[in-house]
Scaffold this motif. Structure first.
Motif, short mmCIF file in Angstrom:
data_model
loop_
_atom_site.label_atom_id
_atom_site.label_comp_id
_atom_site.label_asym_id
_atom_site.label_seq_id
_atom_site.Cartn_x
_atom_site.Cartn_y
_atom_site.Cartn_z
N HIS A 86 0.76 -1.28 0.10
CA HIS A 86 -0.01 0.03 -0.26
C HIS A 86 0.71 1.31 -0.21
O HIS A 86 0.42 2.26 0.39
CB HIS A 86 -0.79 0.03 1.24
N ARG A 87 2.05 1.36 -0.65
CA ARG A 87 2.87 2.37 -0.57
C ARG A 87 2.31 3.61 -1.17
O ARG A 87 2.44 4.78 -0.48
CB ARG A 87 4.11 2.11 -1.42
N LEU A 97 0.22 13.23 9.88
CA LEU A 97 0.93 11.84 9.61
C LEU A 97 2.44 11.86 8.99
O LEU A 97 2.57 12.59 7.92
CB LEU A 97 -0.06 11.31 8.60
N ASN A 98 3.19 11.31 9.66
CA ASN A 98 4.58 11.20 9.25
C ASN A 98 4.89 9.80 8.70
O ASN A 98 4.43 8.91 9.56
CB ASN A 98 5.63 11.84 10.55
N LEU A 99 5.40 9.42 7.75
CA LEU A 99 5.50 8.29 7.21
C LEU A 99 7.01 7.99 6.95
O LEU A 99 7.58 8.86 6.00
CB LEU A 99 4.69 8.07 5.72
N THR A 100 7.70 6.86 7.19
CA THR A 100 8.93 6.67 7.19
C THR A 100 8.95 5.29 6.57
O THR A 100 8.50 4.39 7.48
CB THR A 100 10.18 7.07 8.28
N PHE A 101 9.75 4.68 5.56
CA PHE A 101 9.78 3.31 5.14
C PHE A 101 11.09 3.06 5.69
O PHE A 101 12.15 3.77 5.35
CB PHE A 101 9.62 3.05 3.53
N VAL A 102 11.43 1.83 6.34
CA VAL A 102 12.55 1.36 6.58
C VAL A 102 12.71 -0.24 6.08
O VAL A 102 11.62 -0.88 6.28
CB VAL A 102 12.80 1.33 8.17
N GLY A 109 16.27 5.34 1.18
CA GLY A 109 15.74 5.32 2.53
C GLY A 109 16.66 4.96 3.55
O GLY A 109 17.64 4.43 3.53
N ARG A 110 15.76 4.78 4.79
CA ARG A 110 16.59 4.09 5.89
C ARG A 110 16.65 2.59 5.79
O ARG A 110 15.79 2.04 5.06
CB ARG A 110 15.61 4.51 7.06
N LEU A 133 13.66 4.51 16.02
CA LEU A 133 12.83 5.53 16.59
C LEU A 133 13.47 6.79 17.22
O LEU A 133 12.66 7.79 16.97
CB LEU A 133 12.20 4.68 17.81
N GLU A 134 14.35 6.66 17.73
CA GLU A 134 15.13 7.82 18.38
C GLU A 134 15.55 8.95 17.54
O GLU A 134 15.53 10.16 17.74
CB GLU A 134 16.65 7.43 19.31
#
Length: 95
Positions: free
Chosen positions: A6-7, A20-25, A35-36, A44-45
């Motif tokens: 569902h990207r 809404l903050n969205l980060t893909f790892v 990306g990460r 998380l930190e």
């Protein structure tokens, strides 16, 4: 990268919702990924400056969910602000 579920929908939700903050790892990306890298609970930190006043929604494979929930608690997130499907703890405990 191409298997992120569902990207497009998630990107659209983030674009239309400033809260809404969205980060893909990705744990095992291809060489083009910018990306990460690693596991979400390891970032998380870096991603959040505070943990007591926001809600966290965690989903994924059970070991990651349990580790992320535990790490969020260690960082000060109250239990009532950490949301998951809820069945992961028993699955991981049985392993």
């Amino acid at each position: 990268e191409e298997t992120i579920i569902h990207r497009e929908t998630l990107n659209e939700l983030a674009a239309n919702n400033p809260n809404l903050n969205l980060t893909f790892v990705l744990s095992d990306p291809n060489w083009e990924w910018t990306g990460r890298i690693g596991y979400a609970q390891e970032h998380l930190e870096d991603l959040f400056d505070e943990f007591t006043e926001r809600d966290f929604y965690v989903c994924g494979v059970p070991p990651m969910v349990v580790q992320a929930k535990n790490r969020l608690a260690e960082l000060g997130a109250p239990d009532e602000r950490i949301h998951s499907e809820g069945w992961e703890d028993s699955v991981v405990a049985d392993d």
